[in-house]
Scaffold this active site. Sequence first.
Site, short mmCIF file in Angstrom:
data_model
loop_
_atom_site.label_atom_id
_atom_site.label_comp_id
_atom_site.label_asym_id
_atom_site.label_seq_id
_atom_site.Cartn_x
_atom_site.Cartn_y
_atom_site.Cartn_z
CD GLU A 189 44.58 -5.14 96.92
OE1 GLU A 189 45.75 -4.82 96.71
OE2 GLU A 189 43.64 -4.36 96.71
CD GLU A 208 41.87 -2.39 100.25
OE1 GLU A 208 42.34 -1.70 99.33
OE2 GLU A 208 42.55 -3.16 100.94
#
Length: 481
Positions: free
Chosen positions: A186, A381
């Site tokens: 991320e 995710e």
Amino acid sequence: MGFRKDFLWGGAIAACQAEGAYDVDGKSLTFPDIIKHISPEERKTFSQAIVTEETIKQGKEGPVSDYPKRWGIDFYHTYKEDIKLFAEMGFKVFRFSISLARIFPTLDEKDPNEKALLYYDDVINECLKYHIEPLVTIAHFDPPILIWEKYGGWSNRHMIDVFVKYATCLFRRYKDKVKYWVTFNEINMMTKAPFKTVAMIAGEGKEYEDKRWTAVHNQFVASAKSVFEAKKINPNFVIGCMIADITTYPYSSDPDDVLANFKKDHMLNLAFLDVMVKGYYPYYFKNYLKVHGIDVKMQAEDADVIAKGVVDFVGASYYMSIVTADDPNGKAITGGNMTGGLRNEKIKTVTDWGWQIDPVGLRIAVNELYDRYEKPIFILENGIGAIEELENGTVHDTYRIEYLKSHLKELKKAADDGCDIIGYTWWGPIDLVSSGTSEMSKRYGFIYVDQDDDGNGTKKRYPKDSFYWYKELIATNGENL
Ligand code: BG6
């Protein structure tokens, strides 16, 4: 059509939230090691940018019992038992991260810490024993504090060398064992939580902004150089980048809202992927820096490195969506994955933490990314945190099954739309300490871990109802969705 025959079904965890063993075998202290448990009361005012010099000082002096990520779920010692349970569910892939603080604890060692590598050898071998593909995230939210203390964070170009040395060490060691890699978890979350991405404490003003954006630029260069080096070691490596994809919709059909949303999507999500997937800074990114008077310290060769080191696949996490308005004043807000946003009145359900549940947003996100890059998409995710209690040795987590089913139906539709999706790793297949608030009571797993927020409990593992649902889903490759 449905999912590819070789679709990679599995789950994802991170070293700093699962391993524990924070000072074992030579590991140095990391930022997550000094983040206290945030109670529901504190959550209302808690900011992810909260880390200061004082937090670090307290963290070094404070009792271990204040810091849940220091013990995690003790995966450092339980990995065999846990991977066996993943294998029982039929995992094809297991995403986990390796900790720089274990491999090069002071960053500047010439040689890696062999004890730590032996541990990761074992984790990888255990996966391979069950024919599970290990997918390694090289940096997942756990920068050593020394990055800040020695170098003032990732804005120091020396970090490029440290990272490339570290990544190259892993590529060489796992040349024939690990095929799938992600360089940074991320990477776009530097805008919300710089301490866990670019190892910088809270700050403001021009100098701070210059450093923060220089830091992420250095990560782009480090990632690109690593991809380049990796391909020399094994041309068959498959390497991806990753963002936290926060799907955003216009608040209304007012053209001003549509325009504000378009721009929000650029700087929240797409800018980071554009650099790593297309290999250059897009016009709007350069313009954003210019308009905000941000000076990024780039070197002449960087553009060439970034162009040469593009990734093979586009990785994203997806938990929720938001809406964006031209004028956000007075509009209801929603909680969220590091960053909330404006509330979407059309979305009726939120998690216990107020994250808006929006399965269609996943289909939109995948289509947007595939349309833009035409490279394979990996959902790295997706998950739901909930408060749960063990009942007669299990948890009847119907809401998790519902969340999973509704998101996978939409993912399947995205595959039917023609998007090339290579895998899906649920966050986290086993309960672990939450990243944002260091809560154990925010449970994501298909497997319950008997441990509370203070680390009390037997630590025994218990499959929940969702464990069997996901197992069946994998066995049928999602055909019955
Ligand atoms: C992602 C992170 O942002 O969200 C994970 O990559 C994290 O590390 C996950 O755990 C969920 O967030 P949280 O705060 O609920 O753990």
